[in-house]
Design a protein around this motif. Structure first.
Motif, short mmCIF file in Angstrom:
data_model
loop_
_atom_site.label_atom_id
_atom_site.label_comp_id
_atom_site.label_asym_id
_atom_site.label_seq_id
_atom_site.Cartn_x
_atom_site.Cartn_y
_atom_site.Cartn_z
N LYS A 59 48.52 46.94 40.77
CA LYS A 59 47.21 47.07 41.41
C LYS A 59 46.57 48.34 40.87
CE LYS A 59 44.72 47.29 45.78
NZ LYS A 59 43.75 46.29 45.45
N THR A 61 42.90 50.40 40.57
CA THR A 61 41.52 50.53 41.03
C THR A 61 40.85 51.68 40.27
OG1 THR A 61 42.17 52.00 42.83
CG2 THR A 61 42.06 49.65 43.34
N ASP A 85 50.61 38.29 38.69
CA ASP A 85 50.24 38.66 40.06
C ASP A 85 49.73 40.09 40.16
OD1 ASP A 85 51.05 36.09 40.96
OD2 ASP A 85 53.12 36.77 40.86
N SER A 86 48.68 40.38 39.41
CA SER A 86 48.15 41.74 39.33
C SER A 86 46.65 41.75 39.52
CB SER A 86 48.53 42.36 37.98
OG SER A 86 49.93 42.47 37.85
N THR A 87 46.14 42.88 40.05
CA THR A 87 44.73 43.04 40.37
C THR A 87 44.20 44.29 39.67
OG1 THR A 87 45.11 42.03 42.53
CG2 THR A 87 43.07 43.29 42.25
N ASP A 89 40.52 46.47 39.30
CA ASP A 89 39.15 46.66 39.76
C ASP A 89 38.51 47.80 38.98
OD1 ASP A 89 39.43 44.70 41.83
OD2 ASP A 89 40.47 46.19 43.05
N ARG A 128 43.68 38.99 38.69
CA ARG A 128 42.34 39.09 39.27
C ARG A 128 41.69 40.37 38.75
NH1 ARG A 128 46.09 37.41 42.18
NH2 ARG A 128 46.63 39.35 43.21
N SER A 130 37.91 42.50 38.80
CA SER A 130 36.54 42.61 39.31
C SER A 130 35.81 43.73 38.59
CB SER A 130 36.54 42.86 40.82
OG SER A 130 37.08 44.12 41.11
#
Length: 148
Positions: A59, A61, A85-87, A89, A128, A130
């Motif tokens: 994750k 950000t 399975d990583s995000t 942003d 994911r 963004s």
């Protein structure tokens, strides 16, 4: 290097969360033409080998430059990269252009996806992103890509 796993990693306000670089230029001869060459050279016992590297449950950000920058060798591509399975942003106010890897001839980037060069197999599962601008993938000599 081979069979490396990074899991459950948290990052905040980072320029480029994931970097794999076979042309790292910080050794005494790192800027030499033979180190930075993108030509397909002969493979021998001195040729670096990057086997399997996996990133799972990352994750990040406040990203700035790009999600990932992978630079294998033309003559010996990275064998396997998996990001699962990583995000990621991006910061709304991502500042300027960022150098994604310490190698010659690497263009600065801002809010880019995954830049992958010289890899055999890439698996991207449950990612994911963004705030990215442009396409998710920028590929050069990637032999197989699996996306879910």
């Amino acid at each position: 290097i081979d069979n490396i796993l990074f899991e459950n990693v948290r990052m905040k306000d980072i320029k480029v969360p994931l970097v794999v670089n076979a042309l790292y230029f910080c050794d005494p001869d790192g800027h030499s033409a033979w180190v930075q060459s993108r030509a397909h050279e002969a493979v021998d016992e001195t040729t670096p080998r990057i086997g399997s590297i996996r990133f799972e449950h990352v994750k990040a950000t406040g990203c700035q430059g790009c999600v990932a920058y992978v630079l294998g060798l033309p003559e010996q591509p990275m064998e396997e990269l998996a990001i699962r399975d990583s995000t990621f942003d991006f910061a709304e106010d991502a500042a300027g252009m960022n150098q994604p890897a310490m190698a010659e001839g690497v263009d600065p980037v801002r809010k880019r996806g995954l830049i992958l060069k010289y890899a055999q197999r890439v698996e991207l599962t449950g990612i994911r992103i963004s705030g990215m601008e442009g396409p998710m993938l920028d590929l050069q000599e990637v032999q197989e890509i699996i996306q879910e």
